[in-house]
Design an enzyme around this catalytic site. Sequence first.
Site, PDB file in Angstrom:
ATOM      1  N   ASP A 172      -6.858 -39.785  10.483  1.00 54.25           N
ATOM      2  CA  ASP A 172      -6.630 -38.368  10.161  1.00 54.25           C
ATOM      3  C   ASP A 172      -7.881 -37.571  10.499  1.00 54.25           C
ATOM      4  OD1 ASP A 172      -8.389 -38.844   8.008  1.00 54.25           O
ATOM      5  OD2 ASP A 172      -6.728 -39.285   6.657  1.00 54.25           O
ATOM      6  N   LYS A 196      -2.335 -36.578  11.228  1.00 51.80           N
ATOM      7  CA  LYS A 196      -1.470 -37.010  10.115  1.00 51.80           C
ATOM      8  C   LYS A 196      -0.904 -35.781   9.428  1.00 51.80           C
ATOM      9  CE  LYS A 196      -3.364 -38.576   6.064  1.00 51.80           C
ATOM     10  NZ  LYS A 196      -4.006 -39.528   5.163  1.00 51.80           N
TER      11      LYS A 196
HETATM   12  C1  R5P Z   1      -6.959 -39.670   2.870  1.00 52.96           C
HETATM   13  O1  R5P Z   1      -7.612 -38.632   3.033  1.00 52.96           O
HETATM   14  C2  R5P Z   1      -7.619 -40.986   2.680  1.00 52.96           C
HETATM   15  O2  R5P Z   1      -8.784 -41.086   3.448  1.00 52.96           O
HETATM   16  C3  R5P Z   1      -6.691 -42.140   3.007  1.00 52.96           C
HETATM   17  O3  R5P Z   1      -6.340 -42.085   4.372  1.00 52.96           O
HETATM   18  C4  R5P Z   1      -5.415 -42.098   2.198  1.00 52.96           C
HETATM   19  O4  R5P Z   1      -5.656 -41.728   0.873  1.00 52.96           O
HETATM   20  C5  R5P Z   1      -4.728 -43.439   2.242  1.00 52.96           C
HETATM   21  O5  R5P Z   1      -3.577 -43.371   1.471  1.00 52.96           O
HETATM   22  P1  R5P Z   1      -2.273 -44.183   1.871  1.00 52.96           P
HETATM   23  O6  R5P Z   1      -2.711 -45.602   2.135  1.00 52.96           O
HETATM   24  O7  R5P Z   1      -1.396 -44.066   0.655  1.00 52.96           O
HETATM   25  O8  R5P Z   1      -1.673 -43.530   3.059  1.00 52.96           O
END
Ligand code: R5P
Length: 319
Positions: A172, A196
């Site tokens: 992201d 994302k």
């Molecule tokens: C978002 O900003 C974080 O850096 C992670 O990418 C995110 O929290 C990961 O969450 P999940 O595994 O539920 O997609």
Amino acid sequence: MPGDEDYILLTGTSNPALAKEIGRLLKHEVFEPISFFADGEVRVRIPENIRKRNVFVIQPTSNPANNNIMELMFMLDAARRASANEITAVVPYFGYSRQDRKEMPRVPVSASVVASMITGAGADRIVTVDIHSEQQQGFIKGPWDNLYGSFVLLPELKKILTSDDFVVASPDKGGVERATAFAKRLGALGIAIVFKHRDIDLHNTSEAMDFIGNINKKDVLLVDDLIDTGGTITNAANLLKSHGANRVFVAATHGVFSGNVIEKIEKSAIERVLITDTIAQPAKVAKHKKIQLVFVAPLVSHAINCIQTGESISKKLNP
Ligand code: R5P
């Protein structure tokens, strides 16, 4: 080491194995002052005199975050009331750190609330590993040392990414700085960025829409601070693979691992996931064939050593 005898290590019940490994590296006993009353309330009793001694309280505030936060609060309060000298809250994984801004009306900045609770309960300083956003250090007035999981992840990644024909990708836009730092340290060809999309009204779901970067026929290393439901990294990995990436590896500091994350990783295009043990992991994760657990105790013990002796953490840990 000067002042070596003047500190004690305490751990809550969140990740005692990590605390004990830190203690072993520092050649220091780790006290476990927590017990529970019949109704589940937490009881803390520090078994030694700590008057005028520095205290390091080791407690990642992972799931169950609220229980682990309360244990941390009571250990800090006990240390303060027992006339400890400097008290450091060592919080390798800082729960609520993703709620770090007011992203819509009428929501709290929960990470700021937790940080204020930690200093309010008695901590003079905080140590974290890869806090979600570095500006959270501004939530308190005192020192907050944020360590980088890359210290322990990079040596392991160098063993896997042996050719120089690979790209580091961020899943992201928030992770671009991290991906750039990994790419530089590992000597990657370049970086890629996945776009994302998260619907603000839906919890725990996201979509990998598109990406920029040249990943065709290249190995890709996706880096992130944490894996929770696994949606972010598995969607990104599958997208890059479907556009011609060769092998896709993932490195993340915190294995939050909620819901059916293991199943998602198993079914995904991901070759291997490296996570550290800032959060205690069950055997099914630690022994999983696609997952490699990297031990973070060397990093945290170096930092405790520096705080105790007055050496520079950045000089020792980010040379
Ligand atoms: C978002 O900003 C974080 O850096 C992670 O990418 C995110 O929290 C990961 O969450 P999940 O595994 O539920 O997609």
